[in-house]
Design a protein around this motif. Structure first.
Motif, short mmCIF file in Angstrom:
data_model
loop_
_atom_site.label_atom_id
_atom_site.label_comp_id
_atom_site.label_asym_id
_atom_site.label_seq_id
_atom_site.Cartn_x
_atom_site.Cartn_y
_atom_site.Cartn_z
N ALA A 135 2.03 -6.40 4.32
CA ALA A 135 1.21 -6.59 5.53
C ALA A 135 0.87 -8.06 5.74
O ALA A 135 0.78 -8.52 6.88
CB ALA A 135 -0.07 -5.76 5.43
N ARG A 136 0.70 -8.79 4.65
CA ARG A 136 0.43 -10.22 4.77
C ARG A 136 1.61 -10.96 5.41
O ARG A 136 1.43 -12.03 6.00
CB ARG A 136 0.15 -10.83 3.38
N VAL A 180 -6.03 -7.67 6.25
CA VAL A 180 -4.89 -7.02 6.91
C VAL A 180 -5.18 -5.55 7.21
O VAL A 180 -4.26 -4.75 7.36
CB VAL A 180 -3.61 -7.14 6.05
N ARG A 205 -3.30 -3.76 9.87
CA ARG A 205 -1.86 -3.55 9.71
C ARG A 205 -1.53 -2.56 8.60
O ARG A 205 -0.34 -2.34 8.30
CB ARG A 205 -1.16 -4.88 9.45
#
Length: 256
Positions: free
Chosen positions: A53-54, A81, A84
């Protein structure tokens, strides 16, 4: 669980993270989309989901443990995050009760196949979650690593039993229901309709080296990481790896 991009934990995850991040980068270039849809089956508290996600991707984590999913939510929030990362309770067998069939650019199936009743069905299920062009990251317990570990611990009968057992188990108290050879895993991936892009041995040396040596000897961690990376792709070491990683690609996936 520790982040695979952090040094100490990367002894066990660096090789897989390198392959996964490279595969995602190739999919970004092939699709022209900066954000991919990634499914992490059995993703637990986000060992891979949060770092993915990062990178900017949308990640759905399916895990049977409510506690793991709670930890995932907290960890994603701490990493910034949370928007996401989505966690849903479920397992590989009932995958499409909770996620969309054919809705993902990449699927991570790490540490799951060992515990499903029918590994072939498990692989077919996660492959069915892929879009027409996508990649599968499959990580499972290796037979050779378990045999070697039991032998080095002086449990020679258990080592022999694991070697002879069709599921690679060393005894009734063995917590792992299935272990695999590289040939078995690649056959499962190909049997599900994917082509094998790469095979890597994981934790070839890391589980055998005393932790005190790595922690106290100057430069030992970095040297061991480089050794693991160098040996990972060499087939000669696949037979003694604690885990095996296979990257599967749909026939329509384009290399960039």
């Amino acid at each position: 669980m520790p982040d695979p991009t952090r040094p100490r934990s990367s002894l066990r995850t660096a090789v897989v993270w390198e392959v996964v991040s490279d595969a995602l980068e190739r999919r970004v270039k092939a699709t022209g989309r900066e954000a991919l849809d990634v499914l992490d089956t059995g993703g637990g508290s986000g060992n891979f989901a949060v770092p993915v996600a990062r990178l900017g991707h949308r990640v759905t984590v399916v895990d049977p443990s409510p506690n793991a999913l709670f930890a995932l939510e907290r960890r994603a929030a701490e990493a910034g995050v949370a928007d996401r990362v989505r966690g849903v309770q479920g397992d590989a067998h009932g995958l499409f009760d909770v996620v969309e069939r054919g809705g993902y650019d990449a699927v991570l199936c790490h540490g799951v196949l060992e515990y499903v009743d029918d590994p072939a069905e498990g692989v077919r299920n996660v492959v069915a979650a892929l879009r027409s062009e996508g990649v599968l990251s499959l990580l499972a317990a290796g037979l050779g690593g378990a045999v070697l570990a039991r032998a080095l611990a002086g449990h020679f009968k258990e080592a022999k039993r694991a070697l002879d057992d069709p599921n690679g188990r060393w005894g009734e108290s063995d917590p792992v229901p299935h272990r695999f050879t590289a040939e078995q895993l690649t056959a499962l991936v190909e049997g599900a309709g994917l082509r094998v892009g790469a095979v890597h041995g994981v934790r070839i040396f890391a589980d055998l080296v005393p932790g005190v040596l790595v922690d106290t000897e100057p430069g030992a961690l970095d040297a061991l990481l480089k050794l693991e990376a160098a040996a990972a792709e060499q087939a000669a070491f696949h037979s003694v790896a604690t885990q095996l990683h296979v990257l599967g690609e749909t026939p329509g996936a384009v290399e960039v």
